[in-house]
Design a protein around this motif. Structure first.
Motif, PDB file in Angstrom:
ATOM      1  N   ILE A  79      20.878  -6.771-127.066  1.00  0.00           N
ATOM      2  CA  ILE A  79      21.228  -5.592-126.711  1.00  0.00           C
ATOM      3  C   ILE A  79      20.113  -4.827-126.200  1.00  0.00           C
ATOM      4  CG2 ILE A  79      22.712  -5.421-128.773  1.00  0.00           C
ATOM      5  CD1 ILE A  79      20.798  -3.644-130.308  1.00  0.00           C
ATOM      6  N   CYS A  80      20.540  -3.601-125.526  1.00  0.00           N
ATOM      7  CA  CYS A  80      19.659  -2.968-124.588  1.00  0.00           C
ATOM      8  C   CYS A  80      18.676  -2.196-125.715  1.00  0.00           C
ATOM      9  CB  CYS A  80      20.376  -1.944-123.590  1.00  0.00           C
ATOM     10  SG  CYS A  80      21.122  -0.734-124.580  1.00  0.00           S
ATOM     11  N   LYS A  81      17.457  -1.803-124.855  1.00  0.00           N
ATOM     12  CA  LYS A  81      16.469  -1.088-125.738  1.00  0.00           C
ATOM     13  C   LYS A  81      16.887   0.135-126.218  1.00  0.00           C
ATOM     14  CE  LYS A  81      12.992   1.248-123.682  1.00  0.00           C
ATOM     15  NZ  LYS A  81      11.684   1.493-122.799  1.00  0.00           N
ATOM     16  N   ARG A  82      17.811   1.113-125.543  1.00  0.00           N
ATOM     17  CA  ARG A  82      18.275   2.305-125.957  1.00  0.00           C
ATOM     18  C   ARG A  82      19.164   2.218-127.200  1.00  0.00           C
ATOM     19  NH1 ARG A  82      22.727   3.556-122.028  1.00  0.00           N
ATOM     20  NH2 ARG A  82      23.697   2.147-123.590  1.00  0.00           N
ATOM     21  N   ASP A  83      20.040   1.211-127.343  1.00  0.00           N
ATOM     22  CA  ASP A  83      20.701   0.874-128.429  1.00  0.00           C
ATOM     23  C   ASP A  83      19.791   0.624-129.529  1.00  0.00           C
ATOM     24  OD1 ASP A  83      23.043   1.871-127.188  1.00  0.00           O
ATOM     25  OD2 ASP A  83      23.838  -0.132-126.436  1.00  0.00           O
ATOM     26  N   PHE A  84      18.936  -0.355-129.349  1.00  0.00           N
ATOM     27  CA  PHE A  84      18.195  -0.879-130.354  1.00  0.00           C
ATOM     28  C   PHE A  84      17.355  -0.002-131.053  1.00  0.00           C
ATOM     29  CE2 PHE A  84      14.040  -2.260-131.721  1.00  0.00           C
ATOM     30  CZ  PHE A  84      14.369  -3.351-132.678  1.00  0.00           C
ATOM     31  N   PHE A  85      16.718   0.885-130.308  1.00  0.00           N
ATOM     32  CA  PHE A  85      16.004   2.244-130.800  1.00  0.00           C
ATOM     33  C   PHE A  85      16.775   2.982-131.498  1.00  0.00           C
ATOM     34  CE2 PHE A  85      12.506   0.110-128.443  1.00  0.00           C
ATOM     35  CZ  PHE A  85      11.324   0.520-129.168  1.00  0.00           C
ATOM     36  N   GLU A 144       9.791 -15.384-121.346  1.00  0.00           N
ATOM     37  CA  GLU A 144       9.518 -14.376-120.701  1.00  0.00           C
ATOM     38  C   GLU A 144       9.062 -13.033-121.452  1.00  0.00           C
ATOM     39  OE1 GLU A 144      12.398 -13.820-117.749  1.00  0.00           O
ATOM     40  OE2 GLU A 144      12.020 -15.579-116.551  1.00  0.00           O
ATOM     41  N   ALA A 145       9.683 -12.876-122.387  1.00  0.00           N
ATOM     42  CA  ALA A 145       9.802 -11.696-123.326  1.00  0.00           C
ATOM     43  C   ALA A 145       8.387 -11.845-124.281  1.00  0.00           C
ATOM     44  CB  ALA A 145      10.659 -11.420-124.496  1.00  0.00           C
ATOM     45  N   LEU A 205      10.748  -5.642-127.075  1.00  0.00           N
ATOM     46  CA  LEU A 205       9.246  -5.948-127.210  1.00  0.00           C
ATOM     47  C   LEU A 205       8.367  -5.034-126.640  1.00  0.00           C
ATOM     48  CD1 LEU A 205       9.095 -10.033-127.698  1.00  0.00           C
ATOM     49  CD2 LEU A 205       9.056  -8.124-129.538  1.00  0.00           C
ATOM     50  N   ARG A 206       8.573  -4.735-125.268  1.00  0.00           N
ATOM     51  CA  ARG A 206       7.664  -3.721-124.605  1.00  0.00           C
ATOM     52  C   ARG A 206       7.861  -2.496-125.149  1.00  0.00           C
ATOM     53  NH1 ARG A 206       9.307  -7.587-120.564  1.00  0.00           N
ATOM     54  NH2 ARG A 206      11.109  -6.146-119.766  1.00  0.00           N
ATOM     55  N   GLY A 207       8.831  -1.957-125.563  1.00  0.00           N
ATOM     56  CA  GLY A 207       8.973  -0.978-126.032  1.00  0.00           C
ATOM     57  C   GLY A 207       8.343  -0.872-127.354  1.00  0.00           C
ATOM     58  N   LEU A 208       8.590  -1.473-128.395  1.00  0.00           N
ATOM     59  CA  LEU A 208       7.888  -1.725-129.575  1.00  0.00           C
ATOM     60  C   LEU A 208       6.458  -1.860-129.205  1.00  0.00           C
ATOM     61  CD1 LEU A 208      10.219  -4.454-131.417  1.00  0.00           C
ATOM     62  CD2 LEU A 208      10.021  -2.156-132.028  1.00  0.00           C
ATOM     63  N   ALA A 209       5.878  -2.562-128.393  1.00  0.00           N
ATOM     64  CA  ALA A 209       4.604  -2.364-128.108  1.00  0.00           C
ATOM     65  C   ALA A 209       3.976  -0.841-127.930  1.00  0.00           C
ATOM     66  CB  ALA A 209       3.946  -3.287-127.084  1.00  0.00           C
ATOM     67  N   LYS A 210       4.760  -0.143-126.986  1.00  0.00           N
ATOM     68  CA  LYS A 210       4.137   1.026-126.714  1.00  0.00           C
ATOM     69  C   LYS A 210       4.284   2.052-128.131  1.00  0.00           C
ATOM     70  CE  LYS A 210       5.899   1.119-122.149  1.00  0.00           C
ATOM     71  NZ  LYS A 210       6.580   1.822-121.160  1.00  0.00           N
ATOM     72  N   ALA A 211       5.007   1.459-129.198  1.00  0.00           N
ATOM     73  CA  ALA A 211       5.165   2.260-130.292  1.00  0.00           C
ATOM     74  C   ALA A 211       4.291   1.761-131.424  1.00  0.00           C
ATOM     75  CB  ALA A 211       6.548   2.220-130.802  1.00  0.00           C
ATOM     76  N   GLY A 212       3.388   0.874-131.186  1.00  0.00           N
ATOM     77  CA  GLY A 212       2.359   0.162-131.816  1.00  0.00           C
ATOM     78  C   GLY A 212       2.940  -0.761-132.875  1.00  0.00           C
ATOM     79  N   ALA A 213       3.967  -1.417-132.519  1.00  0.00           N
ATOM     80  CA  ALA A 213       4.647  -2.756-133.173  1.00  0.00           C
ATOM     81  C   ALA A 213       4.317  -3.849-132.391  1.00  0.00           C
ATOM     82  CB  ALA A 213       5.942  -2.567-133.614  1.00  0.00           C
ATOM     83  N   GLY A 265      13.075  -8.876-124.083  1.00  0.00           N
ATOM     84  CA  GLY A 265      11.883  -8.315-123.353  1.00  0.00           C
ATOM     85  C   GLY A 265      11.619  -7.014-123.314  1.00  0.00           C
ATOM     86  N   VAL A 266      12.638  -6.106-123.175  1.00  0.00           N
ATOM     87  CA  VAL A 266      12.357  -4.632-122.867  1.00  0.00           C
ATOM     88  C   VAL A 266      12.443  -4.325-124.525  1.00  0.00           C
ATOM     89  CG1 VAL A 266      13.833  -4.483-120.854  1.00  0.00           C
ATOM     90  CG2 VAL A 266      15.087  -4.400-122.905  1.00  0.00           C
TER      91      VAL A 266
END
Length: 269
Positions: free
Chosen positions: A33-39, A99-100, A72-80, A69-70
């Motif tokens: 799923i997309c990053k928006r829905d995931f978060f 790639e992710a 994991l990149r969002g999680l990395a910015k959040a410190g996870a 991929g998107v």
């Protein structure tokens, strides 16, 4: 106790978080799923994504991997920075997965059927399912210690394999595929070859197959069951619920019955 936050389930995309409620830590199962829905749905579930310790991947199809991929990149910015776990065959077959992992330098931990993984303070046991992917798995999650809470997760399988029967035996929470109504599939708009694929031993469980599976797996300590990967073309959300509720009623069990949705959070626990 364990909880399962089903963020999305269906051919449009899949993601769920198995949470160790004692510690607040969790394991993400698939990410299609997309990053928006995931978060948004993780926040709605009250799950702290900084405590996401790992991702486990069932198989290589895009509805289970395309959002990783998107996210994991969002999680990395959040410190996870969760580790990513999949079979070697799935990792090799899935460009989005490779790639992710590369995009954030995530640790990759391969597994095989029958392995025991230690993730988020839980013992995680992958078991093989039967699907038309290069490799496919379900998972059993257990708290550490004898007699502790357990969760079984199985989607994307045309039959219940021997490994699945063993792994899902006695679980307290069960996420069980109930993909299609056999008559709706037969009469529906899909091409014949796709209908044959879905109904095959390497396709998806029908409502009738799920009913039989639940009847064999249900027991007095099963707290909750959720019908998973429900087709929006060849099923309704009501049919799996009615099917599961009938099994539970016939057995006289206190088990709560839920249906997982494509675009709505459902939590069992």
């Amino acid at each position: 106790m364990l909880r399962l936050h089903i963020l999305a389930s269906g051919s449009g995309g899949n993601a769920a978080i198995a949470e160790n409620a004692a510690t607040g830590e969790g394991v993400l199962i698939d990410c299609g799923i997309c990053k928006r829905d995931f978060f948004a749905r993780a926040e709605e579930a009250g799950f702290n994504l900084e405590k996401l310790r790992a991702v486990v991947i069932t198989h290589d199809h895009g509805d289970h991997t395309k959002g990783l991929g998107v996210v994991l990149r969002g999680l990395a910015k959040a410190g996870a920075h969760p580790a990513v776990c999949a079979s070697e065959a799935v990792f090799a077959a899935s460009a989005p997965l490779r790639e992710a992992v590369a995009s954030v330098g995530a640790a990759f931990e391969p597994f095989d059927g029958g392995d025991r993984l230690d993730l988020a303070g839980l013992a995680v046991r992958p078991f093989r399912t039967s699907h038309d992917a290069v490799d496919s798995y379900g998972f059993r999650f257990e708290e550490r210690g004898s007699g502790c809470d357990s969760l079984g997760y199985m989607t994307d399988t045309g039959v219940v394999t021997d490994a699945a029967w063993e792994a899902l035996s006695g679980v307290h929470l069960l996420a069980l595929e109930s993909n299609h109504d056999a008559r709706m599939l037969q009469m529906g708009p899909y091409p014949y070859v796709i209908k044959q694929r879905i109904a095959s031993a390497r396709g998806h469980l029908s409502n009738d197959q799920a009913r039989e599976a639940l009847d064999n797996l249900a027991h007095e300590n099963l707290r909750a069951v959720a019908a998973m990967h429900v087709s929006q073309e060849n099923n309704t959300y009501r049919l799996p619920r009615d099917t599961f509720e009938a099994v539970i009623a016939e057995r006289g069990l206190p088990t709560a019955v839920s249906v997982a949705f494509q675009n709505r959070l459902v939590t069992i626990g």
